[in-house]
Design an enzyme around this catalytic site. Structure first.
Site, mmCIF file in Angstrom:
data_model
loop_
_atom_site.group_PDB
_atom_site.id
_atom_site.type_symbol
_atom_site.label_atom_id
_atom_site.label_comp_id
_atom_site.label_asym_id
_atom_site.label_seq_id
_atom_site.Cartn_x
_atom_site.Cartn_y
_atom_site.Cartn_z
ATOM 1 N N LYS A 49 10.772 -10.919 46.654
ATOM 2 C CA LYS A 49 10.030 -11.779 47.871
ATOM 3 C C LYS A 49 10.763 -11.417 49.767
ATOM 4 O O LYS A 49 11.625 -12.193 49.817
ATOM 5 C CB LYS A 49 9.545 -13.402 47.779
ATOM 6 C CG LYS A 49 8.631 -13.337 48.908
ATOM 7 C CD LYS A 49 8.541 -15.341 49.283
ATOM 8 C CE LYS A 49 9.844 -15.830 50.185
ATOM 9 N NZ LYS A 49 9.602 -15.112 51.816
ATOM 10 N N CYS A 64 23.489 -10.062 61.071
ATOM 11 C CA CYS A 64 23.853 -11.388 60.693
ATOM 12 C C CYS A 64 25.424 -11.666 60.979
ATOM 13 O O CYS A 64 26.128 -12.151 61.931
ATOM 14 C CB CYS A 64 23.416 -11.958 58.823
ATOM 15 S SG CYS A 64 24.614 -10.673 58.412
ATOM 16 N N THR A 77 17.501 -22.355 55.417
ATOM 17 C CA THR A 77 16.271 -22.146 54.356
ATOM 18 C C THR A 77 17.531 -21.701 53.579
ATOM 19 O O THR A 77 17.475 -22.394 52.693
ATOM 20 C CB THR A 77 16.369 -20.755 55.280
ATOM 21 O OG1 THR A 77 15.355 -20.876 56.156
ATOM 22 C CG2 THR A 77 15.236 -20.211 53.463
ATOM 23 N N GLY A 121 19.349 -14.667 54.653
ATOM 24 C CA GLY A 121 18.089 -15.059 55.843
ATOM 25 C C GLY A 121 19.323 -16.349 56.669
ATOM 26 O O GLY A 121 20.806 -15.755 56.771
ATOM 27 N N GLU A 170 23.658 -14.670 51.416
ATOM 28 C CA GLU A 170 24.333 -14.000 52.748
ATOM 29 C C GLU A 170 23.267 -14.797 54.054
ATOM 30 O O GLU A 170 22.405 -14.620 54.744
ATOM 31 C CB GLU A 170 23.470 -13.059 52.483
ATOM 32 C CG GLU A 170 24.516 -11.815 53.135
ATOM 33 C CD GLU A 170 23.566 -10.154 53.060
ATOM 34 O OE1 GLU A 170 24.852 -9.706 54.206
ATOM 35 O OE2 GLU A 170 22.620 -10.302 52.846
#
Length: 455
Positions: free
Chosen positions: A203, A311, A259, A255, A277
């Site tokens: 996804k 990130c 979440t 992300g 991650e």
């Protein structure tokens, strides 16, 4: 203006992307067919009741709409993957390796088409997108090399008995990706899963739903069983259906920290292993004995790669007082020279941010920093390119903020705020005491630490 890289590849690019029409100009890409991929073909979700618009960051234009997947579509994707898993898991490691190598070859051959699509959907420069594609096929090659070496152990026991272990595939794995490296993250997650004999349902972020379908088609072309790599589009609800499905064996997520917490909680109910991650807030430490030019290059790369939307950015730069002024001056000078604009032009080094809300969020962080005493050394405001078709794009000038500290100096802030401590990536720029010249050795060490310390 330099010619866009897609000019000579237009016919081939269009044939490779049957769900889109594409011309040589930014601002002309339109979605036409579904972005879900199941059992070796593009399909509309059977229960897609919610549609989402997908934007082109360079222009702010809506490229089309796509449907989110509901619980029924997720279940169909899982059942399709289970059927393919029964075939794929019975193949030898060498057989799987050959298929992955073929997929890597196709990606390498179609590098320009994939990079162009990644640039259109994500906003990053074509210069960077090509590097992302190269890393993607290299990842597939790496895991293809490991596939044939997966083996268990034989242990001799007393009395002529023995024990042995087998390494068996888990089954259907779920990958949930981020919007900053859409194609690359999909390869990072699928390559090890497929090499070990698993199936995968992926996804992507609803902000960048396009390029992963290209990867799905490449896997099919390379010879994986239909259904081995399926794509479901959607948001939080779709992710929840995937994480909670009884036949999903593992979840891998890239992300945000909030979440990631939710995904871990949902997966824990089914005792599913999870790989996360997440975001980070990472430091660079610059000492006076470092090679200034290399340290500046490292700070710029660690902050402004992919519009600062990474990130593991080194968004805290601590500089030894003796070189603070020279370092700051050079960083500001180089930052002001970064070419912003149409990401499909060869000389562009910074495109638009991923979305309008994200642009406003980053501008809000800069306002907040100023209110707390930070000094804007350069940038931090909206940027409107001269090209009229780019006037509604999500551009801003790269920003350097100076914050006086009682110890080492200033804080360099990129254009993406990552307020968490989950991913810590650090680098130290210095020369060893016994060798104050050390041409490049310490910087090479710093580069190694940058990779090793990423959690």
């Amino acid at each position: 203006m330099l010619p866009r890289p897609s000019l000579s590849l237009l016919p081939r690019f269009c044939s490779f992307l049957p769900f889109a029409t594409m011309s040589s100009k930014t601002n002309t890409f339109h979605l036409q067919q579904p972005l879900n991929y199941r059992a070796g073909a593009r399909i509309q979700p059977v229960d897609g009741s919610h549609s989402e618009e997908v934007y082109e960051p360079a222009t702010g234009r809506v490229m089309g709409k796509f449907l989110f997947s509901g619980e029924k579509e997720v279940d169909l994707a899982v059942q399709s993957a289970k059927a393919a898993f029964k075939i794929w898991s019975q193949k030898s490691g060498m057989e799987r390796s050959r298929v992955l190598l073929e997929a890597a070859r196709i990606i390498r051959e179609r590098r320009e088409e994939i990079a162009t699509m990644e640039t259109i959907n994500n906003g990053k420069s074509i210069f960077e997108a090509r590097v992302d594609v190269d890393i993607s096929w290299q990842c597939l090659e790496y895991y293809a090399g490991l596939a044939g070496a997966i083996a268990g152990q034989h242990i001799q026991l007393p009395g002529g008995s023995f024990a042995y272990t087998r390494r068996e595939a888990l089954g259907v794995c779920v990958g949930i990706g981020a919007w900053n490296y859409p194609f690359q993250i999909a390869c990072w997650k699928s390559a090890p899963a497929l090499a070990c004999g698993n199936a995968m349902i992926y996804k992507p972020s609803p902000l960048t739903p396009i390029s992963v379908v290209m990867l799905a088609e490449i896997f099919t072309q390379a010879g994986v069983p239909n259904g081995l790599f399926n794509v479901v589009q959607g948001g939080a609800a779709t992710g929840q259906f995937l994480c909670q499905h009884r036949d999903v064996a593992k979840v891998s997520f890239t992300g945000s920290v909030p979440t990631g917490i939710k995904i871990m909680e949902m997966s824990a109910k089914g005792i599913k292993p999870v790989t996360l991650e997440l975001g980070g807030k990472s430091p660079l430490i610059i000492f006076s004995d470092s090679i200034l030019e290399n340290a500046v290059n490292g700070a710029l790369m660690a902050n402004f790669l992919t519009q600062g939307e990474v990130c593991c950015n080194g968004t805290r730069v601590f500089v030894q007082r003796e070189i603070l002024e020279a370092f700051t001056e050079e960083v500001v000078k180089r930052t002001q020279k970064i070419k912003i604009g149409d990401p499909l032009l060869e000389d562009t080094r910074m495109g638009g941010l991923i979305s309008r809300p994200h642009l406003e969020r980053v501008l809000g962080f800069i306002t907040q920093a100023k209110e707390q005493g930070a000094k804007v050394l350069c940038g931090g405001d909206l940027y409107v390119p001269d090209d009229p078709k780019l006037k509604n794009g999500y551009y801003m000038r790269p920003c350097v903020l100076g914050i006086s500290s009682g110890l080492t100096g200033w804080w360099l802030l990129s254009r993406l705020e990552c307020a968490s401590l989950t991913t810590i990536t650090s680098a130290l720029w210095s020369c060893p005491l016994e060798d104050t010249k050390c041409p490049g050795s310490a910087e090479r060490t710093a580069g190694q630490q940058w990779s090793i310390t990423r959690s």
